[in-house]
Design a protein around this motif. Structure first.
Motif, PDB file in Angstrom:
ATOM      1  N   PHE A  18       0.823  -1.207   0.000  1.00 38.51           N
ATOM      2  CA  PHE A  18       0.000   0.000   0.000  1.00 38.51           C
ATOM      3  C   PHE A  18       0.864   1.267   0.000  1.00 38.51           C
ATOM      4  O   PHE A  18       0.336   2.368  -0.026  1.00 38.51           O
ATOM      5  CB  PHE A  18      -0.921   0.015   1.234  1.00 38.51           C
ATOM      6  N   GLU A  34      -0.342  -2.667  -4.858  1.00 37.08           N
ATOM      7  CA  GLU A  34      -1.684  -3.185  -4.561  1.00 37.08           C
ATOM      8  C   GLU A  34      -2.644  -2.970  -5.736  1.00 37.08           C
ATOM      9  O   GLU A  34      -3.435  -3.852  -6.059  1.00 37.08           O
ATOM     10  CB  GLU A  34      -2.241  -2.518  -3.291  1.00 37.08           C
ATOM     11  N   GLN A  38      -4.314  -6.277  -7.371  1.00 34.37           N
ATOM     12  CA  GLN A  38      -5.773  -6.463  -7.331  1.00 34.37           C
ATOM     13  C   GLN A  38      -6.364  -6.483  -8.743  1.00 34.37           C
ATOM     14  O   GLN A  38      -7.251  -7.285  -9.034  1.00 34.37           O
ATOM     15  CB  GLN A  38      -6.430  -5.351  -6.505  1.00 34.37           C
ATOM     16  N   LYS A  41      -6.319  -9.820 -10.858  1.00 31.41           N
ATOM     17  CA  LYS A  41      -7.258 -10.911 -10.552  1.00 31.41           C
ATOM     18  C   LYS A  41      -8.254 -11.118 -11.696  1.00 31.41           C
ATOM     19  O   LYS A  41      -8.857 -12.177 -11.817  1.00 31.41           O
ATOM     20  CB  LYS A  41      -8.049 -10.583  -9.280  1.00 31.41           C
ATOM     21  N   ARG A  68     -11.503  -7.256  -4.112  1.00 30.80           N
ATOM     22  CA  ARG A  68     -12.001  -8.298  -3.199  1.00 30.80           C
ATOM     23  C   ARG A  68     -13.501  -8.519  -3.326  1.00 30.80           C
ATOM     24  O   ARG A  68     -14.077  -9.283  -2.540  1.00 30.80           O
ATOM     25  CB  ARG A  68     -11.660  -7.936  -1.750  1.00 30.80           C
ATOM     26  N   MET A  86       2.613 -11.015  -7.934  1.00 30.01           N
ATOM     27  CA  MET A  86       3.070 -10.179  -6.818  1.00 30.01           C
ATOM     28  C   MET A  86       4.581  -9.964  -6.873  1.00 30.01           C
ATOM     29  O   MET A  86       5.063  -8.837  -6.698  1.00 30.01           O
ATOM     30  CB  MET A  86       2.690 -10.840  -5.490  1.00 30.01           C
ATOM     31  N   LEU A 134       4.457 -12.590   1.351  1.00 23.73           N
ATOM     32  CA  LEU A 134       4.968 -11.266   0.971  1.00 23.73           C
ATOM     33  C   LEU A 134       6.368 -11.048   1.541  1.00 23.73           C
ATOM     34  O   LEU A 134       7.260 -10.544   0.844  1.00 23.73           O
ATOM     35  CB  LEU A 134       4.011 -10.155   1.416  1.00 23.73           C
TER      36      LEU A 134
HETATM   37  N1  LIG Z   1      -1.060  -4.175   3.933  1.00 26.19           N
HETATM   38  C1  LIG Z   1      -2.422  -4.321   4.006  1.00 26.19           C
HETATM   39  C2  LIG Z   1      -3.054  -5.520   3.528  1.00 26.19           C
HETATM   40  N2  LIG Z   1      -2.333  -6.597   3.053  1.00 26.19           N
HETATM   41  C3  LIG Z   1      -2.246  -6.852   1.638  1.00 26.19           C
HETATM   42  O1  LIG Z   1      -3.468  -7.296   1.042  1.00 26.19           O
HETATM   43  C4  LIG Z   1      -3.134  -7.959  -0.183  1.00 26.19           C
HETATM   44  C5  LIG Z   1      -3.813  -9.290  -0.297  1.00 26.19           C
HETATM   45  O2  LIG Z   1      -5.097  -9.072  -0.772  1.00 26.19           O
HETATM   46  P1  LIG Z   1      -6.102 -10.278  -1.087  1.00 26.19           P
HETATM   47  O3  LIG Z   1      -5.382 -11.258  -1.990  1.00 26.19           O
HETATM   48  O4  LIG Z   1      -7.275  -9.607  -1.731  1.00 26.19           O
HETATM   49  O5  LIG Z   1      -6.432 -10.872   0.259  1.00 26.19           O
HETATM   50  C6  LIG Z   1      -1.617  -8.113  -0.182  1.00 26.19           C
HETATM   51  O6  LIG Z   1      -1.069  -7.040  -0.912  1.00 26.19           O
HETATM   52  C7  LIG Z   1      -1.281  -7.963   1.267  1.00 26.19           C
HETATM   53  O7  LIG Z   1       0.057  -7.569   1.437  1.00 26.19           O
HETATM   54  N3  LIG Z   1      -4.410  -5.564   3.582  1.00 26.19           N
HETATM   55  C8  LIG Z   1      -5.162  -4.547   4.068  1.00 26.19           C
HETATM   56  O8  LIG Z   1      -6.399  -4.634   4.078  1.00 26.19           O
HETATM   57  N4  LIG Z   1      -4.576  -3.427   4.573  1.00 26.19           N
HETATM   58  C9  LIG Z   1      -3.239  -3.260   4.554  1.00 26.19           C
HETATM   59  O9  LIG Z   1      -2.739  -2.215   5.001  1.00 26.19           O
END
Ligand SMILES: Nc1c(N[C@@H]2O[C@H](COP(=O)(O)O)[C@@H](O)[C@H]2O)[nH]c(=O)[nH]c1=O
Length: 148
Positions: A18, A34, A38, A41, A68, A86, A134
Motif C-alpha cells: 500500500f 496493490e 488487485q 485478478k 475483493r 506479486m 509477501l
Molecule cells: N497491507 C495491508 C493488507 N495486506 C495486503 O493485502 C493484499 C492481499 O489481498 P487479497 O489477496 O485480496 O487478500 C496483499 O497485498 C497484502 O500484502 N491488507 C489490508 O487490508 N490493509 C493493509 O494495510
C-alpha cells in the motif's frame, strides 16, 4: 532481529504493497503494487473492464476493496499465479525507487515478515503461524537485487 512491517506509516512501511510507490508494468502505470495486484485478478475474464477502475482507484484501500468483490469473476488460475504476479510487481517497485531499495538492502539477511493480523497467506497472521509469502518475496527480491 526479525523485521515486522504492516502499516505504511509504521517503520518499514515502504515494504507494504500500500506504500505510495508507483510502478510501470505491462505498458501501464500503477499507483501502488496493490493496484497492480488487485487488477490482475480479472485479466482475461468477463470482468476485465474492472481492471481500469482498479487502476484508477484513488487509494490502494479502494483498489483492494474493488479487487475483493466476491460478486466478480476472479481468473480461475489466480491461486497458481498470484505469487508470480506479486513478485514481478514488488521487484519492479524496488528497482524503480532507489531510496526504498537502499532500505531493503540495508536489512542484510534479516527475516522480513508482513505482520498482518488477518492474512495467513501473505502475512504471518494474528498468531504468527502464517505463510508470510509477501515477506518471502521481499527477501527473494532483496537477494536478486543484491546480485544484479
Ligand atoms: N497491507 C495491508 C493488507 N495486506 C495486503 O493485502 C493484499 C492481499 O489481498 P487479497 O489477496 O485480496 O487478500 C496483499 O497485498 C497484502 O500484502 N491488507 C489490508 O487490508 N490493509 C493493509 O494495510
Amino acid at each position: 532481529m526479525t523485521i515486522y512491517f504492516y502499516k505504511v506509516s509504521d517503520p518499514y512501511g515502504c515494504f507494504s504493497n500500500f506504500s505510495p510507490h508507483s510502478i510501470d508494468l505491462g505498458g501501464r502505470n500503477w499507483q501502488t503494487v496493490e493496484h497492480y495486484y488487485q487488477a490482475h485478478k480479472f485479466l482475461g475474464t468477463t470482468d476485465e473492464p474492472l481492471m481500469v477502475a482498479i487502476r484508477n482507484a484513488p487509494t490502494p484501500e479502494e483498489a483492494a476493496q474493488l479487487g475483493r468483490d466476491l460478486a466478480r469473476t476472479c481468473r480461475p488460475d489466480w491461486p497458481l499465479v498470484k505469487t508470480v504476479v506479486m513478485r514481478e510487481a514488488v521487484l519492479t517497485k524496488f528497482l524503480t525507487h532507489a531510496d526504498i531499495q537502499q532500505i531493503l538492502l540495508a536489512t542484510g539477511d534479516e527475516s522480513i515478515v508482513e505482520d498482518s493480523p488477518r492474512d495467513y497467506f501473505w502475512g504471518c497472521g494474528l498468531d504468527k503461524t502464517g505463510q508470510n509469502h509477501l515477506g518471502q518475496i521481499l527477501m527473494s527480491v532483496r537477494e536478486e537485487i543484491r546480485h544484479r
